[in-house]
Write a protein that holds these residues in place. Structure first.
Motif, PDB file in Angstrom:
ATOM      1  N   ARG A  23      53.322  15.212  25.567  1.00  0.00           N
ATOM      2  CA  ARG A  23      53.967  16.034  24.534  1.00  0.00           C
ATOM      3  C   ARG A  23      53.433  15.694  23.141  1.00  0.00           C
ATOM      4  NH1 ARG A  23      58.596  18.930  25.874  1.00  0.00           N
ATOM      5  NH2 ARG A  23      59.443  18.658  23.797  1.00  0.00           N
ATOM      6  N   ALA A  32      50.334  17.653  22.715  1.00  0.00           N
ATOM      7  CA  ALA A  32      50.603  19.069  22.441  1.00  0.00           C
ATOM      8  C   ALA A  32      51.293  19.272  21.096  1.00  0.00           C
ATOM      9  CB  ALA A  32      51.454  19.660  23.561  1.00  0.00           C
ATOM     10  N   THR A  59      45.898  23.213  22.529  1.00  0.00           N
ATOM     11  CA  THR A  59      46.245  22.299  23.624  1.00  0.00           C
ATOM     12  C   THR A  59      47.249  22.952  24.570  1.00  0.00           C
ATOM     13  OG1 THR A  59      47.936  21.390  22.171  1.00  0.00           O
ATOM     14  CG2 THR A  59      45.895  20.132  22.373  1.00  0.00           C
ATOM     15  N   PRO A  60      46.855  24.044  25.252  1.00  0.00           N
ATOM     16  CA  PRO A  60      47.821  24.698  26.136  1.00  0.00           C
ATOM     17  C   PRO A  60      48.318  23.747  27.239  1.00  0.00           C
ATOM     18  CG  PRO A  60      45.633  25.629  26.438  1.00  0.00           C
ATOM     19  CD  PRO A  60      45.559  24.728  25.249  1.00  0.00           C
ATOM     20  N   LEU A  61      49.558  23.933  27.579  1.00  0.00           N
ATOM     21  CA  LEU A  61      50.236  23.037  28.515  1.00  0.00           C
ATOM     22  C   LEU A  61      50.743  23.852  29.701  1.00  0.00           C
ATOM     23  CD1 LEU A  61      51.709  20.302  29.120  1.00  0.00           C
ATOM     24  CD2 LEU A  61      53.458  20.996  27.527  1.00  0.00           C
ATOM     25  N   TRP A  99      53.611  23.764  32.244  1.00  0.00           N
ATOM     26  CA  TRP A  99      54.890  23.058  32.242  1.00  0.00           C
ATOM     27  C   TRP A  99      55.376  22.771  33.644  1.00  0.00           C
ATOM     28  CZ3 TRP A  99      57.094  22.346  27.291  1.00  0.00           C
ATOM     29  CH2 TRP A  99      56.383  22.984  26.265  1.00  0.00           C
ATOM     30  N   ARG A 128      47.753  31.731  32.203  1.00  0.00           N
ATOM     31  CA  ARG A 128      48.282  31.888  30.848  1.00  0.00           C
ATOM     32  C   ARG A 128      47.704  30.827  29.910  1.00  0.00           C
ATOM     33  NH1 ARG A 128      54.648  31.199  29.478  1.00  0.00           N
ATOM     34  NH2 ARG A 128      54.119  29.034  29.889  1.00  0.00           N
ATOM     35  N   SER A 129      47.490  29.613  30.429  1.00  0.00           N
ATOM     36  CA  SER A 129      46.919  28.549  29.599  1.00  0.00           C
ATOM     37  C   SER A 129      45.402  28.676  29.487  1.00  0.00           C
ATOM     38  CB  SER A 129      47.255  27.187  30.194  1.00  0.00           C
ATOM     39  OG  SER A 129      48.632  26.967  30.105  1.00  0.00           O
TER      40      SER A 129
END
Lengths: 265, 361
Positions: free
Chosen positions: B49, B52, B79-81, B83, B148-149
């Protein structure tokens, strides 16, 4: 016959009694609004729309209806906005005295209306704000914002808190996340809150009567009709108010419940 | 090695009194698959986290691509994550979910639709593009979340236990998808997990964390064969851990006297004096069993307590005369030849080079 079946029948009867108790007076009002006789007695007279014709011919009723419409729509918008903001502050932030903060926000509906109305009148007249149409809007917004907050908060509680962070993570600013994630997610509850606060404002009497001055709303006009003499017009106008509020409340339910069912399936 | 993409220098993160991460120093290199592993509360998710920008370090510096990132807001980072909860937007279709980041970045509608569909097709879920996200299966949602990331074309992808909600067989398939993607794209993956099998199966390097600190960084093989300390040795499991006193050294290694017997362990990197306490580990799959007393100096007679089968592998739990538990891992077919039953006496032995001394203990 087995026991559960007997129990079920009794339960159905019980619920039927409750509904009868609540709706019978309204039903009578509806029936007598189409009755040609002046006094509400049985047997009924002929079917007549005389009383409707009379109230629709009365310019005072039209003005009151216009006032009520302005007040309830404006109240709905202001109260839903306030309700959304408080619900979001509860969802997003943790701070000291959050408990008292929430309790204070939810307080207005627990105060007896008559006390609330008197306090509003005293306060608004001190500030020179009483007797205006927007005095009613102000007072009603205070009164109904907690309902809006409760509905929207319920929806926000169902939201995965990661959704907002995910919007940031994908390059959305705080405002973009609000516009593209939080508000769309809350939309069913926002519409529902708009309908419900409009309904509460539309048929609220005590506060309107105290702070309205010469700007009468529909409930205030109804009281004036009743105070004068026994006039079946009140049945007609009452039926009209009842149907308006009921429609709004049912709409509120439809928006809230149908979306919930959808998101759980 | 090339310049690191990410550096952590003395990074600390406190939540009130709780220390989530303490004094972390870590380099992450371009194009590597790095897994951060540890049990819950070890600080692995907080570390991710912070990368990000969802948490701000209490102290220390995090640089990404040479830039100090401590106070850069999440939406200003690349920095796409992915989840753990997937965090897909339930009111949008699969395609709209994938388009979301591009929309936030102001990419034109036609262009973002084209790129979203390209990624959905690449993830083999193109046919579900217009479906509401709530109607997709777990595996399909997983692929939407990845698309999506990845549609953002980042230099680094962050993954927070993305496979923890999937069935075991789906996990294996997604692991293959992830490793293939990472190799094809050549970007850095930072993968947080509590699962040793996921970390060891996919990562180039594994970071093991414990109570906010890095316990060891290394390739899966290094960590498995040469754990740096007792925590790692216990965490990766299936290790025999023996503690004793060093009595002498010779060319082969050091002689350690333990309650279970006297053994020779391979010489540690940092030599220590006789009389000091020494802990060494022997991986359970490097221990041999024999009915006859073996020639090896590292041998101990044990009693079989129980067996545990996982597929064709079996783990035996045994006890030496002093009550120390030993674990031996072997193929099931090799076990049949030995004809063991609970209470049987058997010799355990291992080569000197397989007895690895833990540093600093």
């Amino acid at each position: 016959m087995n026991q559960t079946r007997v129990l079920n029948i009794m339960l159905v009867l019980y619920v039927a009694c409750i509904f009868a108790f609540i709706f019978a007076p309204i039903l009578f009002s509806l029936v007598f609004s189409f009755n040609s006789q002046r006094f509400p007695t049985i047997p009924l007279g002929e079917f007549s729309t005389e009383w409707y014709a009379k109230i629709f011919a009365d310019p005072d009723v039209w003005i009151a209806a216009r006032n009520s419409l302005i007040v309830s729509v404006s109240t709905a918008v202001v109260a839903t906005f306030l309700g959304f903001c408080t619900a979001y502050s509860d969802f997003r932030y943790n701070f000291r005295f959050k408990g008292p903060y929430l309790a204070l926000i939810l307080l207005p509906p627990t105060i007896p209306l008559i006390i609330m109305a008197l306090a509003m009148l005293a306060w608004l007249s001190k500030l020179g704000l009483s007797g205006q149409l927007w005095s009613i809007i102000l007072a009603h917004s205070v009164l109904t914002a907690p309902f809006a907050m409760a509905i929207i908060r319920l929806r926000l509680n169902q939201m995965d808190p990661d959704l907002e962070s995910a919007a940031w993570n994908l390059g959305g600013s705080e405002w973009q996340a609000m516009r593209h994630v939080i508000i769309p997610f809350c939309m069913p509850s926002i519409v529902s809150a708009l309908c419900l606060t409009a309904a509460v404002s539309f048929d609220e009497f005590a506060v309107s009567w105290f702070v309205s001055g010469l700007n009468k709303t529909v409930p205030v006009v109804i009281l004036e009709i009743v105070q004068g003499n026994i006039d079946p017009q009140v049945n007609a106008i009452g039926t009209f108010v009842f149907l308006t509020s009921m429609t709004l409340v049912i709409l509120a339910q439809v928006f809230f419940i149908s979306r919930q069912v959808k998101s759980h399936s | 090695m090339s310049e690191p993409l990410v550096t952590f220098r003395n990074v600390k993160k406190h939540f009130d009194d709780f220390v989530a991460v303490r004094d972390m120093d870590l380099d992450i290199y371009p194009g590597e698959f790095l897994a951060i592993m540890g049990s819950s509360g070890c600080g692995k998710t907080t570390t991710l986290r912070m990368l990000a920008g969802l948490e701000t370090p209490t102290a220390g510096q995090i640089h990404i691509g040479g830039e100090l990132m401590n106070n850069v807001k999440p939406h200003e980072r690349d920095t796409p994550l992915v989840w753990q909860s997937l965090a897909l937007f339930p009111f949008l279709s699969a395609r709209e979910n994938v388009e979301f980041g591009l929309k936030m970045r102001g990419v034109a509608p036609a262009e973002r639709t084209r790129r979203a569909l390209e990624w959905l097709n690449r993830m083999e879920i193109g046919e579900f593009a217009e479906r509401n996200i709530t109607t997709l299966s777990g595996g399909q949602k997983q692929r939407v979340a990845l698309a999506r990331s990845l549609v953002m074309e980042p230099k680094m992808l962050l993954l927070d236990e993305p496979l923890s909600a999937l069935d075991a067989n789906l996990v294996i398939r997604m692991q293959a998808v992830l490793t293939r993607l990472q190799k094809e794209l050549g970007i850095t993956f930072v993968y947080v997990t509590h699962s040793q099998s996921e970390a060891f199966a996919m990562a180039d390097r594994v970071v093991i964390m414990s109570q906010g600190e890095i316990a060891q960084v290394g390739s899966p093989k290094d960590i498995y064969r040469a754990p740096a300390n007792r925590f790692v040795a216990e965490f990766v499991g299936r290790n025999n851990i023996l503690t004793g006193t060093q009595v002498s050294q010779d060319g082969n290694g050091i002689v350690v006297e333990t309650p279970s017997g006297t053994f020779i362990a391979s010489a540690p990197e940092t030599a220590r004096s006789d009389g000091s306490e020494v802990t060494f580990v022997v991986s359970a799959d490097l221990v041999s069993l024999s009915v006859e007393e073996p020639q090896d100096r590292n041998r101990v007679l044990c009693t079989l307590i129980s067996e545990e089968f996982v597929g064709s592998m079996v783990t035996l739990f045994l006890e030496s005369s002093d009550g120390h538990e030993f674990k031996v891992q072997m193929q099931e077919r090799d076990l049949i030849e030995l004809d063991l039953h609970s209470g049987s006496q058997i010799w355990l032995s291992w080569a000197v080079e397989n007895a690895h001394v833990l540093d600093g203990e």
